[in-house]
Design a protein around this motif. Structure first.
Motif, PDB file in Angstrom:
ATOM      1  N   MET A 174       0.817  -1.220   0.000  1.00 39.96           N
ATOM      2  CA  MET A 174       0.000   0.000   0.000  1.00 39.96           C
ATOM      3  C   MET A 174       0.849   1.268   0.000  1.00 39.96           C
ATOM      4  N   GLU A 175       2.105   1.131  -0.366  1.00 41.71           N
ATOM      5  CA  GLU A 175       2.999   2.290  -0.411  1.00 41.71           C
ATOM      6  C   GLU A 175       2.410   3.359  -1.321  1.00 41.71           C
ATOM      7  N   GLY A 176       2.426   4.589  -0.846  1.00 45.24           N
ATOM      8  CA  GLY A 176       1.846   5.685  -1.621  1.00 45.24           C
ATOM      9  C   GLY A 176       0.377   5.918  -1.303  1.00 45.24           C
ATOM     10  N   LYS A 177      -0.287   4.916  -0.719  1.00 46.02           N
ATOM     11  CA  LYS A 177      -1.699   5.066  -0.336  1.00 46.02           C
ATOM     12  C   LYS A 177      -1.845   5.295   1.163  1.00 46.02           C
ATOM     13  N   ALA A 178      -1.030   4.561   1.943  1.00 37.66           N
ATOM     14  CA  ALA A 178      -1.118   4.654   3.402  1.00 37.66           C
ATOM     15  C   ALA A 178       0.274   4.566   4.009  1.00 37.66           C
ATOM     16  N   ASN A 179       0.439   5.276   5.102  1.00 38.19           N
ATOM     17  CA  ASN A 179       1.686   5.273   5.853  1.00 38.19           C
ATOM     18  C   ASN A 179       1.507   4.333   7.049  1.00 38.19           C
ATOM     19  N   PHE A 180       2.518   3.570   7.392  1.00 41.80           N
ATOM     20  CA  PHE A 180       2.448   2.639   8.521  1.00 41.80           C
ATOM     21  C   PHE A 180       3.529   2.979   9.535  1.00 41.80           C
TER      22      PHE A 180
ATOM     23  N   GLU B  32      -6.418  -9.413   5.116  1.00 39.29           N
ATOM     24  CA  GLU B  32      -7.555  -8.924   4.320  1.00 39.29           C
ATOM     25  C   GLU B  32      -8.430  -7.972   5.126  1.00 39.29           C
ATOM     26  N   LYS B  33      -8.683  -8.308   6.397  1.00 39.08           N
ATOM     27  CA  LYS B  33      -9.532  -7.458   7.255  1.00 39.08           C
ATOM     28  C   LYS B  33      -8.893  -6.089   7.458  1.00 39.08           C
ATOM     29  N   ILE B  34      -7.587  -6.091   7.710  1.00 41.68           N
ATOM     30  CA  ILE B  34      -6.876  -4.830   7.931  1.00 41.68           C
ATOM     31  C   ILE B  34      -6.900  -3.997   6.649  1.00 41.68           C
ATOM     32  N   GLN B  35      -6.647  -4.653   5.524  1.00 44.53           N
ATOM     33  CA  GLN B  35      -6.631  -3.951   4.244  1.00 44.53           C
ATOM     34  C   GLN B  35      -8.002  -3.353   3.925  1.00 44.53           C
ATOM     35  N   GLN B  36      -9.073  -4.095   4.204  1.00 42.32           N
ATOM     36  CA  GLN B  36     -10.434  -3.572   3.965  1.00 42.32           C
ATOM     37  C   GLN B  36     -10.681  -2.325   4.791  1.00 42.32           C
ATOM     38  N   ALA B  37     -10.257  -2.343   6.055  1.00 44.33           N
ATOM     39  CA  ALA B  37     -10.468  -1.192   6.940  1.00 44.33           C
ATOM     40  C   ALA B  37      -9.703   0.027   6.422  1.00 44.33           C
ATOM     41  N   ILE B  38      -8.491  -0.206   5.930  1.00 43.16           N
ATOM     42  CA  ILE B  38      -7.693   0.912   5.400  1.00 43.16           C
ATOM     43  C   ILE B  38      -8.349   1.454   4.135  1.00 43.16           C
ATOM     44  N   GLU B  39      -8.712   0.556   3.210  1.00 45.65           N
ATOM     45  CA  GLU B  39      -9.275   0.982   1.933  1.00 45.65           C
ATOM     46  C   GLU B  39     -10.616   1.692   2.103  1.00 45.65           C
TER      47      GLU B  39
END
Length: 102
Positions: free
Chosen positions: A44-50, A92-99
């Motif tokens: 998710m580089e460029g979309k979200a910072n971790f 997948e759950k974490i990615q859905q929450a971010i998206e």
């Protein structure tokens, strides 16, 4: 993933989407979650910072955000908390929450 303290925290979350992993070095599920978040960070580089916050090193932040158990992930959008995820979760759950907050 970068571990931040009280001094850096605000500047890290002020713009865009930032996923903050509140963890502890002694926490088993936190160790299991780390490679999941590392993978997502790359994808998710460029979309979200971790970033990561060690609750034992940054008690003020843990108290401010009422972190009762670790791991806890908070998702911030432009400095505002928009989501809280507690415990070990599949990628997948974490990615859905971010998206959902992009």
């Amino acid at each position: 993933m970068k571990i931040v303290d009280n001094n850096e925290f605000r500047s890290e979350i002020e713009s865009g989407i930032t996923v903050v992993d509140f963890f502890a070095t002694w926490c088993g599920p936190c160790k299991m979650l780390a490679p999941v978040l590392e993978g997502l960070s790359g994808e998710m580089e460029g979309k979200a910072n971790f970033i990561k916050v060690d609750i034992d090193q940054s008690l003020d932040l843990a108290n401010e955000f009422k972190i009762a158990s670790v791991p806890t992930m908070l998702i911030f959008k432009d400095g505002q908390k928009v989501e809280q995820l507690v415990g070990f979760l599949p990628k997948e759950k974490i990615q859905q929450a971010i998206e959902a907050n992009l």
